[in-house]
Every structure is written in structure tokens, then in C-alpha cells.
Scaffold this active site. Structure first.
Site, PDB file in Angstrom:
ATOM      1  N   GLU A  45       1.293  -1.115  -0.124  1.00 33.75           N
ATOM      2  CA  GLU A  45       0.406  -0.111  -0.104  1.00 33.75           C
ATOM      3  C   GLU A  45       0.784   1.006   0.332  1.00 33.75           C
ATOM      4  O   GLU A  45       1.830   1.350   0.841  1.00 33.75           O
ATOM      5  CB  GLU A  45      -0.945  -0.294   1.317  1.00 33.75           C
ATOM      6  CG  GLU A  45      -1.671   1.462   1.581  1.00 33.75           C
ATOM      7  CD  GLU A  45      -2.666   1.263   2.673  1.00 33.75           C
ATOM      8  OE1 GLU A  45      -3.189   1.807   2.558  1.00 33.75           O
ATOM      9  OE2 GLU A  45      -2.604   0.235   3.143  1.00 33.75           O
ATOM     10  N   LYS A 128      -9.268   3.475  -2.929  1.00 33.78           N
ATOM     11  CA  LYS A 128      -9.657   2.742  -1.161  1.00 33.78           C
ATOM     12  C   LYS A 128     -10.829   3.351  -1.444  1.00 33.78           C
ATOM     13  O   LYS A 128     -10.401   4.743  -1.351  1.00 33.78           O
ATOM     14  CB  LYS A 128      -8.232   3.366  -0.514  1.00 33.78           C
ATOM     15  CG  LYS A 128      -8.613   2.395   0.793  1.00 33.78           C
ATOM     16  CD  LYS A 128      -7.482   2.962   1.689  1.00 33.78           C
ATOM     17  CE  LYS A 128      -7.611   1.956   3.128  1.00 33.78           C
ATOM     18  NZ  LYS A 128      -5.936   2.144   3.973  1.00 33.78           N
ATOM     19  N   CYS A 162      -5.709  -2.885   2.237  1.00 33.03           N
ATOM     20  CA  CYS A 162      -5.641  -2.403   4.000  1.00 33.03           C
ATOM     21  C   CYS A 162      -7.244  -3.183   4.520  1.00 33.03           C
ATOM     22  O   CYS A 162      -7.797  -4.168   4.151  1.00 33.03           O
ATOM     23  CB  CYS A 162      -5.227  -1.158   4.681  1.00 33.03           C
ATOM     24  SG  CYS A 162      -5.132  -1.007   6.164  1.00 33.03           S
TER      25      CYS A 162
END
Length: 331
Positions: A45, A128, A162
Site C-alpha cells: 500500500e 481505496k 488494507c
């Protein structure tokens, strides 16, 4: 379709505030992965652009504002020259490349994953959906218009970033797209994260690849420019101290750990994924959006349209034409 694919997750730190140097490091690591025979390489990430750990972004102080200015300058435009370079790397080493970046769109930044094929084509991106906790100070929110799953010769490839992996409805949406190679770059770490990844692999009946940065204090600028904790204003930190311990992992659709977790340093962790051989066996027992679903009582609707704050009813060119006509009327 090929029976197996050799996949590598990269555990390494960005070079914070230095995107060109981070791209050089990415190429070095990609070359090493290709030498292992890897056909798919996944980076952590926010690898390009960096994950802003520490205290600098905690407030609106002059230091916080200047830190964001530098961070904004280190982010990349998509598309843009850094994307072109990543595409060239993918072609040079003949790999599918999946990497986390910090995307700059105007003055808003996004935690984004980019996808490239071995021919050097940029395939697309995933932004995200939900920045976690204090990430909302510096990253914007994505939407489901950028949640792709790509057909490859090795299986269907996508990414969930995540703590999006803790969002059951989003996981279900990705299962509904048929994801088989599930890339989960993250800034989390530790045994609990491995448990989350194991659950996803079993629940989705898919291979899960989770690369995580391994960071030492020296990977970030020194104080007073950059504070990892408030105490660094008074006590100089140990530059070799570990500030993020990694824990990258590859897990099979049966929940078996195939590579990692490693908490000792930077490295490459590789496994052979037999999508056609192993996923049907896992789905035979449990197919979360197939024979083990109950659409008559539980179903999910996903809004995959782009969510934009401003919409114009006419194109900019049409607006300009109308303005010219108004000027003529005034004359």
C-alpha cells in the site's frame, strides 16, 4: 488458461518524499522478483508516494501544512510520467505488476492501486473506498467505479486495500466479480492481520497476496523536519529502530500460508498459485456467492457509478458556444 502462476509479494519501504528514488528501488526489486521466475509482483500500500506514519500530519500547524505540501508534491498523477515508467518496468520484466501509489487528483490525494500487464499496458486502478482513522486527514474517499477485476491467463485479478478487507459488503462485491487472485496491500501488520487474510482466503475461496512495508526510522526524514512521535523533539531517535515490522503473506484458498509472514526485514516472498487446480476444490465446500448464498433472503446492490461533487448539464464546449451567442446578442 495457464495452470499456475508464480507470484511475489514485496516487503520493502518507500523512500519518503523521494518518488524518483522509490521508483528506482521498485525497479530493482522487480528485477529481483523476475529473476525468481515471478509472473505477478505485488507491492505494498502507498509504496509510490509513501505511507505518512508519525506525528507530522496530526494537526494544522505550520509543520503539518508544510508536510502535506511535500507529500502532495511526492504523489503521482494517474495517468502521468510515473505511470508510464511503471508500465515500462512491467513490460521490461514481463510481469503483471500491482502496486500501491499515492494518487494526486488536483489537490486531493487518494490511496490507489495500479494494475499493469506484461506487455506494458496500464490496465486501471482501484481507489481505496474508506481511508482508515487518521488517514482521512490526508486521503480522499474512492467509490465503486474503480473496483476492477481483470481477466488474466492465470485467473481473475483484483485488489482490496488494507482495512477495506474488514468491510464484509465490499468483500462480497469483489467475490461477486469472481476475484481469484486477491491482492491485499496494507499498512497493517501482525498475527491478527494474518488471521484476517486467512479468513478472506477461506471465505472467498481465492488466493490472497498481502504485501506490507517494512520500515525503519531512517526511511523517513530526520527530526525536526519529520517527527515520528512528539518525543523526537527532545530525544533523537534510533535511526535503525523498526517502525513497521512487515508481515507480508501469501495464503491459499484453503487457508494455508504459502509464504511469510516475515517480520525480520525487507524481502521478496514467493509462491506458486494453482488457480485452476485448487480454487475449484475450495469452492466445492463453500462458494459464498454461489451455492452457499441465499439471494432470496440476502442480497447486495452495489452503486458502481462515479460519485462526483459537481455535474454540468452541458459540455464545456457547448457552454462556450452559448456564451459567444450571448455576446453577439448584446451587440
Amino acid at each position: 488458461m495457464s495452470s499456475t502462476v508464480r507470484a511475489t509479494v514485496v516487503q520493502a519501504s518507500s523512500i519518503f518524499y523521494d518518488t524518483p528514488a522509490t521508483l528506482d528501488k521498485a525497479e530493482k526489486l522487480l528485477k529481483e522478483a523476475a529473476a525468481l521466475g515471478s509472473q505477478l509482483v505485488v507491492f505494498p500500500e502507498a509504496f509510490i508516494g509513501g505511507y505518512p506514519r508519525g506525528y507530522n500530519f496530526a494537526d494544522q500547524s505550520p509543520r503539518g501544512k508544510e508536510s502535506f505540501r511535500k507529500y502532495h508534491a511526492s504523489a503521482i498523477n494517474v495517468p502521468g510520467p510515473e505511470v508510464d515508467r511503471l508500465a515500462t518496468m512491467a513490460a521490461k520484466y514481463k510481469v503483471y505488476l500491482v502496486t500501491g501509489v499515492v494518487e494526486r487528483d488536483g489537490y486531493t490525494l487518494y490511496c490507489t492501486v495500479l494494475f499493469f500487464d506484461p506487455e506494458g499496458n496500464y490496465l486501471g486502478k482501484h481507489r481505496k473506498l474508506m481511508p482508515t482513522y487518521w488517514e482521512r486527514l490526508f486521503w480522499g474517499f474512492g467509490d465503486c467505479s474503480t473496483t476492477p477485476v481483470y481477466d488474466t491467463p492465470y485467473g481473475k485479478l483484483g485488489s482490496v486495500i488494507c482495512w477495506e478487507n474488514r468491510m464484509p459488503l465490499f468483500r462480497t462485491a469483489m467475490y461477486g466479480k469472481g476475484i481469484e487472485i486477491y491482492c491485499a496491500p496494507t499498512a497493517d501488520s501482525g498475527d491478527k492481520w494474518v488471521s484476517v487474510m486467512t479468513h478472506v482466503a477461506i471465505e472467498g475461496g481465492c488466493y490472497v497476496l498481502s504485501p506490507i512495508q517494512f520500515c525503519r526510522r531512517k526511511d523517513y526524514p530526520p527530526p525536526p523536519e519529520y517527527l515520528y512521535s512528539p518525543s523526537e523533539e527532545y530525544v533523537a531517535p534510533d535511526s535503525d529502530s523498526i517502525v513497521w515490522a512487515g508481515g507480508s503473506v501469501i495464503i491459499s484458498p484453503h487457508g494455508d500460508v504459502l509464504a511469510g509472514p516475515n517480520y525480520e526485514g525487507e524481502g521478496l516472498f514467493t509462491a506458486d498459485l494453482d488457480v485452476r487446480g485448487e480454487i475449484p476444490k475450495a469452492k466445492f465446500r463453500f462458494d459464498v456467492v454461489g451455492h452457499y448464498s441465499r439471494a432470496d433472503v440476502l442480497n447486495l446492490t452495489v452503486n458502481n457509478h462515479p460519485l462526483v461533487p459537481v455535474t454540468f448539464t452541458a459540455s464545456p464546449s457547448k457552454i462556450k458556444e452559448d456564451e459567444k451567442m450571448d455576446e453577439c446578442k448584446d451587440i
